[in-house]
Every structure is written in C-alpha cells, then in structure tokens.
Write a protein that holds these residues in place. Structure first.
Motif, PDB file in Angstrom:
ATOM      1  N   ARG A 174      -6.576   8.381  -6.179  1.00  0.00           N
ATOM      2  CA  ARG A 174      -6.133   8.270  -4.791  1.00  0.00           C
ATOM      3  C   ARG A 174      -7.329   8.053  -3.860  1.00  0.00           C
ATOM      4  O   ARG A 174      -7.247   7.276  -2.900  1.00  0.00           O
ATOM      5  N   LYS A 216      -7.930   0.201  -0.494  1.00  0.00           N
ATOM      6  CA  LYS A 216      -6.707  -0.331   0.110  1.00  0.00           C
ATOM      7  C   LYS A 216      -6.738  -0.322   1.641  1.00  0.00           C
ATOM      8  O   LYS A 216      -6.252  -1.261   2.284  1.00  0.00           O
ATOM      9  N   VAL A 217      -7.281   0.749   2.233  1.00  0.00           N
ATOM     10  CA  VAL A 217      -7.262   0.850   3.701  1.00  0.00           C
ATOM     11  C   VAL A 217      -7.985  -0.319   4.374  1.00  0.00           C
ATOM     12  O   VAL A 217      -7.511  -0.833   5.393  1.00  0.00           O
ATOM     13  N   GLU A 221      -1.830   5.432   3.080  1.00  0.00           N
ATOM     14  CA  GLU A 221      -2.785   4.416   3.517  1.00  0.00           C
ATOM     15  C   GLU A 221      -2.359   3.801   4.853  1.00  0.00           C
ATOM     16  O   GLU A 221      -3.205   3.478   5.692  1.00  0.00           O
ATOM     17  N   LEU A 247      -3.450   6.374   7.515  1.00  0.00           N
ATOM     18  CA  LEU A 247      -4.876   6.301   7.804  1.00  0.00           C
ATOM     19  C   LEU A 247      -5.194   5.057   8.621  1.00  0.00           C
ATOM     20  O   LEU A 247      -5.984   5.097   9.580  1.00  0.00           O
ATOM     21  N   ARG A 248      -4.573   3.943   8.258  1.00  0.00           N
ATOM     22  CA  ARG A 248      -4.826   2.691   8.975  1.00  0.00           C
ATOM     23  C   ARG A 248      -4.369   2.795  10.423  1.00  0.00           C
ATOM     24  O   ARG A 248      -4.977   2.207  11.321  1.00  0.00           O
ATOM     25  N   ALA A 282      -8.385   4.560  -4.079  1.00  0.00           N
ATOM     26  CA  ALA A 282      -7.401   3.704  -3.420  1.00  0.00           C
ATOM     27  C   ALA A 282      -7.573   3.722  -1.907  1.00  0.00           C
ATOM     28  O   ALA A 282      -7.472   2.680  -1.251  1.00  0.00           O
ATOM     29  N   PHE A 283      -7.842   4.906  -1.357  1.00  0.00           N
ATOM     30  CA  PHE A 283      -8.065   4.982   0.089  1.00  0.00           C
ATOM     31  C   PHE A 283      -9.187   4.037   0.512  1.00  0.00           C
ATOM     32  O   PHE A 283      -9.079   3.311   1.503  1.00  0.00           O
ATOM     33  N   VAL A 327       0.856  -1.185   0.000  1.00  0.00           N
ATOM     34  CA  VAL A 327       0.000   0.000   0.000  1.00  0.00           C
ATOM     35  C   VAL A 327       0.894   1.238   0.000  1.00  0.00           C
ATOM     36  O   VAL A 327       2.122   1.141   0.013  1.00  0.00           O
ATOM     37  N   THR A 328       0.288   2.425   0.008  1.00  0.00           N
ATOM     38  CA  THR A 328       1.063   3.657   0.085  1.00  0.00           C
ATOM     39  C   THR A 328       1.283   4.045   1.546  1.00  0.00           C
ATOM     40  O   THR A 328       0.599   3.553   2.453  1.00  0.00           O
TER      41      THR A 328
END
Length: 318
Positions: A274, A281-282, A252, A255-256, A277-278, A248-249
């Motif tokens: 983006r 992916k999160v 991310e 945020l996680r 993706a948030f 992930v980035t």
C-alpha cells in the motif's frame, strides 16, 4: 512534462500542483521545502509504555525504504526513539529525509528542554520541522506568544530548519502574528478531510483561507478519515466513482484531494504494498477542479472530528 509547468512548485498559497509524474515538494515561507506526502508515526504507532518496539521500528523502516522521506513524529506519541532507530537502520542519507517532531509544552518545562530531549531520542543533530503540538495547554494568550519566542530561539540555533504549529485555530494564530514574530509559523498541521474542512458561517471564518492569506502552509493529518473512521457518508459514492475512473483506490483519491488543494498530506500504513502504491499511484492522476469541489461540497453535508474532541462542541466545525 517538458513545459514550464514541470518547474511549477506549490507553496503556502494553496495553489494546486500541476500534473507531474512525481510528487513535488511544497515551498515554505522561510524558503525551505517539504515533501507533499508524509508518513506519520501518530496514534497508530504509539510506543507501549515508552519502550522501543520492533513493530514500530520495522514499519517505519518499510516506509522509508518504500520512498517516504517525509517522516512525522511527536514526543507525545512516545516513539521518537523508534523513529530515530528506523532512520539509522534504513541507511538513507539524512539529507534526503524531512523529519518532523512536536512538543506538547509540558507544564514547568521550557521548549529548549523538550527539544533537546527529542533530539537525543531521535539521535539527530537537527530536525527539518519542529511544531507546537496544540494550543490547548495555554491558560492565556500571552502564554502562546512566550512559547513562540522560545520556538524562535530553536530556529535561530539551526537545530530546527523550520518551525510551526499544529491544531491551532485562527484565534491562536492571530495572537502570535499580532506580536510580529521574527519567524512566523510556516505550517499549521490540522485534522483535515471532507468531513472536517474547518469552514464555518460564523465570525471565526474559514481557517484555510486565513492560513493561506498569512502564508502558512496547511498540512493534513487523518486525510483518510472519510474512508476509515467515518465511512457511510455522502462522499462514499464520489470516492468510488473517481477511484474507478482513474484506476486507483479510494484512499489514493482521498490523498489526491488534499494535494490538489495545495495541502500536504500525512498518512500511515504498515502494508508495504500500500505504501508503494501511494507513492506510485497518487502522482499518476489529478482531480479536476470540479471533482475537488464535488468532494468538498458533499463533505460539508456531514461533520466528523476524530481528534481533540474534548476541546470542541459536537457541532463545532472550526
């Protein structure tokens, strides 16, 4: 996903969400729920001279269509009209959205006056969450109590499903709770990231611990600060390693880190890819308790506050 953990719902206690393939809602102390990831129309989306701008409108529509149904605004941002227009343009059922706005408690103005103006600009009949933007307007503790009573009247009217505060310290909340309100604040929205965890060694104590003890949910704004404004600190290599580990980035991961502490996170971006993706992916990974603590421990080696800096001494970590 078919076990009892799939029914687990985080709340204001700060319990970490279980690993799910979606982002759960957080249950507030009044029984209402708020999505744990929100799209903010804050400083990055100020309206110029209060005039509607297509840029703000379009970026918010993009966020809603990407799946951000938690929308965070404020009268001081000057873009409530844009938020309302975006909601209308998105054509998403209002009942699916969680809309927040805030009052600045302008001198000589009642909460009712401010709230009615906000609703008119938003073009809505109600908001899901109404916050007092900060406590710094108050000249004495009694002012905080009086304004909170006005907030309770808004809650009673049904035009705000939940009410809370933003940028309040322990000392401000103690004043409100000591007055034994019928409707205590359900949320405190604060700047929160590894370099501002509101942990001190003094008598003020740990703000998060106080909030959780009093069943007040923590909502983080500026959660990506360690990547955006304060890059070059001790968290950098940890973020990089975890991003590589989970595919992930670093954003991310940031945020996680909030979500895995039971903290709601509000972020923003005009980049559609983006935003998607948030949301995809999160939920796809979860930090271990050790990884959460590793970030926290490294973050406490540096202090950075991006907002309300004129209200705090440089080394004040509250």
């Amino acid at each position: 996903m078919h076990s009892i953990t799939s029914h687990f719902q985080p709340d204001a206690s700060g319990a970490t969400p279980k690993q799910l393939d979606y982002l759960p809602n957080l249950k507030l102390s009044d029984g209402n729920e708020m999505p744990m990831l929100g799209y903010g129309l804050g400083t990055a989306n100020f309206a110029k001279k209060g005039a509607p701008t297509d840029e703000i409108n379009n970026s918010t529509v993009t966020a809603i269509k990407a799946g951000f149904y938690h929308l965070d605004g404020a009268e001081s941002y000057g873009n409530e009209a844009e938020l309302g227009a975006a909601i209308k343009k998105s054509d998403v059922d209002r009942t699916k959205l969680f809309v927040t706005t805030k009052t600045s408690c302008r001198r000589g103005e009642t909460i009712e006056q401010a709230f009615s103006r906000s609703l008119q600009k938003l073009g809505l009949d109600y908001v899901d969450l109404y916050l007092i933007h900060s406590p710094f307007w108050a000249e004495k503790p009694e002012d905080l109590v009086a304004k909170w009573a006005e907030m309770e009247a808004i809650k009673e009217s049904g035009r705000a499903k939940s009410i809370g505060v933003s940028n309040y310290l322990k000392e401000h909340l103690e004043v409100i709770l000591a007055a034994k309100p019928k409707y205590p604040p359900v949320v405190n929205q604060i700047e929160y990231h590894p370099y501002l965890q509101h942990v001190t060694d003094g008598e003020t104590g740990d703000l998060l611990e106080y909030l959780r003890t009093n069943n007040i949910a923590v909502e983080a704004y500026a959660p990506l600060t360690a990547i955006t404004k304060a890059k070059g600190g001790p968290v950098d290599p940890i973020y990089a390693a975890l991003a590589k580990k989970y595919g992930v980035t670093e954003g991310e991961v940031a945020l996680r880190w909030c979500l895995d502490q039971g903290i709601v996170a509000v972020t923003t971006s005009s980049n559609e890819q983006r935003l998607h993706a948030f949301l995809s992916k999160v939920p796809s990974f979860k930090l271990t308790p050790k990884e959460v603590e590793d970030i926290a421990k490294a973050g406490r080696q540096k202090h950075y506050r991006g907002f309300w800096t004129n209200k705090f001494k440089e080394d004040d970590r509250r």
